[in-house]
Every structure is written in structure tokens, then in C-alpha cells.
Design an enzyme around this catalytic site. Structure first.
Site, short mmCIF file in Angstrom:
data_model
loop_
_atom_site.label_atom_id
_atom_site.label_comp_id
_atom_site.label_asym_id
_atom_site.label_seq_id
_atom_site.Cartn_x
_atom_site.Cartn_y
_atom_site.Cartn_z
N ASN A 16 -0.78 1.39 41.42
CA ASN A 16 -0.21 1.06 40.59
C ASN A 16 1.32 1.54 40.61
O ASN A 16 1.27 2.57 40.31
CB ASN A 16 -0.99 1.69 39.60
CG ASN A 16 -2.86 1.01 39.32
OD1 ASN A 16 -2.69 -0.03 38.59
ND2 ASN A 16 -3.03 1.82 39.85
N GLU A 17 2.10 0.11 40.85
CA GLU A 17 3.49 0.35 41.09
C GLU A 17 4.43 0.49 39.75
O GLU A 17 3.62 0.05 38.68
CB GLU A 17 3.95 -0.15 42.18
CG GLU A 17 3.65 0.00 43.37
CD GLU A 17 3.90 0.76 44.12
OE1 GLU A 17 4.12 2.15 43.48
OE2 GLU A 17 3.72 1.40 45.25
N PRO A 18 6.02 1.07 39.56
CA PRO A 18 6.46 1.22 38.38
C PRO A 18 6.28 -0.32 38.08
O PRO A 18 6.03 -1.34 38.43
CB PRO A 18 7.69 1.56 39.60
CG PRO A 18 7.28 1.97 39.94
CD PRO A 18 6.24 1.55 41.09
#
Ligand code: F6R
Length: 276
Positions: free
Chosen positions: A168-170
Site C-alpha cells: 500500500n504505497e503513498p
């Protein structure tokens, strides 16, 4: 003895006393890993004594390797059985074949599953080989399967330098579920050593979502080394924001960060209290 009783009372962040976030600063990565492995071991045994399954959420990467090593040791030397254990891995590159050197299937087999008595049908890792059109349905099924086993008892996490948990990236919001995502460039850069060149690092991955992770009953996040110090500080002491998806853990009722000295370096003393 239950794992909670074994642990010295962790310090709860004063500004977040309504949440269950606590931080332990340990002598080194080995100590932190053994502590989590012991907690997992006692949870498995506790559940086995009740004739119940123990559902574990598992991570890959360099951080949890020592936890797996300790679990394998406990299996071999202390008779810890994984017969009642069901696992769900956080993520997998997409696309990737399970026998590729960098696949998380291979990682988990090499570091854990090949060395313990887990029932193979109880092992779940997002599939890197499904057809693109089938991915949304597959991801829905993954979340539903987790729920139908009773939910994750303990989720093991690392943290990426982008602030990701799972992949879950920025930009990932708190309500995200298992899905196909684009990997952040920094994450891809960190993976170059495994793939032997940026051009070989996949652009995509399947990951459990932030919400999928937050549904777990306990969360244990390990972070080691000075390269994690800045993001650990922002995730714990900063405001909650999808720019740093790990910051959403601040809302969870039972999340513990286990850090070595280097990873705890940027935290204010009051956040971790005494060194364990
Ligand atoms: C791996 C995963 C990632 C890693 C993170 C830290 O399954 O979900 O979030 O935990 O990238 O990786 P390492 O441990 O290699 O620093």
C-alpha cells in the site's frame, strides 16, 4: 503463559492514548525477532489447546527472515506444530511465476514453509499468474477467504521507505482492500538488488489493502536499521495521512512496533519509553 504476560508493559504513545499503539525499542533485530516468534508460538499453542485454528498474516522481505528462522527452530527443537495454522501473505509481485527467484511463493517456501509441518492447503499467497481480467474477482475472494477463516489473529508487518505496509504505497486510503497496485519508484529501486536491474522490477503487485490489514486482531510491525528511522518516526508520531499508509496503524487497538536502536533513532524518548 500468554504472550502478553511475557512482555514488559510497552509504552503507549501519550498523544494517542485512545489507540492501542505501542513501541518497543530492543537491543537488536535478533531480540525483536525472537520476541515476535515467541508470541506467535504461544498463540499457535494456545489455539491448538482449544482445538482452534491460528490465522497468521505474513510478510516477506529482509525484515521477517529472523522471525521465520526462529519459528523453524521452535518447530525442530521445541516441537511447535503448525498443523492448526492458516496463513495469508500480504502481497506478491504481478505478474510473476511462483518459481521465479524473486517470487514471494519461493521466498516463503525457502524461509518457512519447507521447514515446518504446515498443511499446504492452509497457505495463501496472492497469485502472480492470474489473468489481468480475473484480478478484481480474485482479490475480492482473497479478502472473503480471510474473513471466512475467522480473520487474521496476528499480522506480521515490515515497513517500506515509502511508508508502505504490504504494497500500500503513498496515496492508499484507509478503506482499501486487496487489489492490484502500482509500485512506487522508491520501492522498485529497493527491489533492484533482487531483480538485477530496474528494468526487470515489476511495475505492479497484488496487495492486501490497508483496511484488510487493520481488520487483524493483533499487528506486529518490525523495523530495523537507520534507513527506516525517518519513516518510522513519521508513521508513529506524524499525523495520519495516506501519504504514509503505515500511519493508519495509529487507529488500531493492538499494534506494536518492535524496533532496533537504529530504527528508533528519530523517535522522541517519550514515544518508546524505556529500552527493553
Ligand atoms: C513484504 C511487504 C513489504 C515489506 C517492506 C519492508 O511482503 O509487504 O511491505 O515489509 O517493503 O521490506 P524489507 O523488510 O525488505 O525492508
Amino acid at each position: 503463559m500468554s504472550s502478553t504476560l511475557e512482555s514488559p508493559a510497552p509504552f503507549n504513545h501519550p498523544s494517542k492514548h485512545t489507540s492501542g499503539l505501542s513501541v518497543l525499542r530492543l537491543a537488536d533485530a535478533g531480540e525483536a525477532s525472537k520476541r515476535v516468534a515467541r508470541e506467535i508460538g504461544s498463540l499457535i499453542r494456545h489455539r491448538a489447546a482449544e482445538h482452534r485454528n491460528c490465522v497468521l498474516g505474513l510478510a516477506t522481505g529482509s525484515t521477517p527472515i529472523r522471525v521465520y528462522r526462529e519459528l523453524v527452530r521452535m518447530h525442530r527443537e521445541e516441537g511447535l506444530s503448525f498443523h492448526n495454522v492458516v496463513t495469508f501473505n500480504l502481497d506478491e509481485y504481478f505478474p510473476i511465476k511462483p518459481d521465479a527467484a524473486q517470487s514471494y511463493v519461493r521466498f516463503m517456501n525457502e524461509h518457512l514453509f519447507d521447514h515446518i509441518d504446515i498443511v499446504r492447503a492452509n497457505v495463501h499467497i496472492p497469485k502472480g499468474t492470474i489473468e489481468l481480467e480475473a484480478v478484481p474477482g480474485y482479490c475480492r475472494d482473497y479478502d472473503e477467504l480471510i474473513a471466512s477463516t475467522g480473520g487474521i489473529d496476528l499480522q506480521l508487518l515490515g515497513i517500506g521507505r515509502t511508508g508502505h505496509i504490504g504494497f500500500n504505497e503513498p496515496g492508499a486510503t484507509k478503506d482499501t482492500r486487496t487489489r492490484l497496485v502500482k509500485l512506487d519508484n522508491l520501492t522498485r529501486l529497493d527491489a533492484v538488488k533482487d531483480f538485477g536491474g530496474m528494468e526487470h522490477v515489476p511495475l505492479l503487485a497484488i496487495t492486501m489493502g490497508v483496511d484488510s490489514i487493520l481488520q487483524s486482531r493483533r499487528i506486529r510491525l518490525l523495523a530495523f536499521g537507520e534507513h527506516k528511522a525517518d519513516i518510522v518516526q513519521r508513521a508513529i508520531e506524524g499525523r495520519m495521512t495516506s501519504t504514509i499508509p503505515a500511519s493508519f496503524l495509529q487507529t488500531h487497538r493492538d499494534v506494536q512496533y518492535l524496533l532496533d536502536d537504529a530504527a528508533a533513532e528519530c523517535l522522541s524518548q517519550s514515544t518508546y519509553g524505556e529500552t527493553v
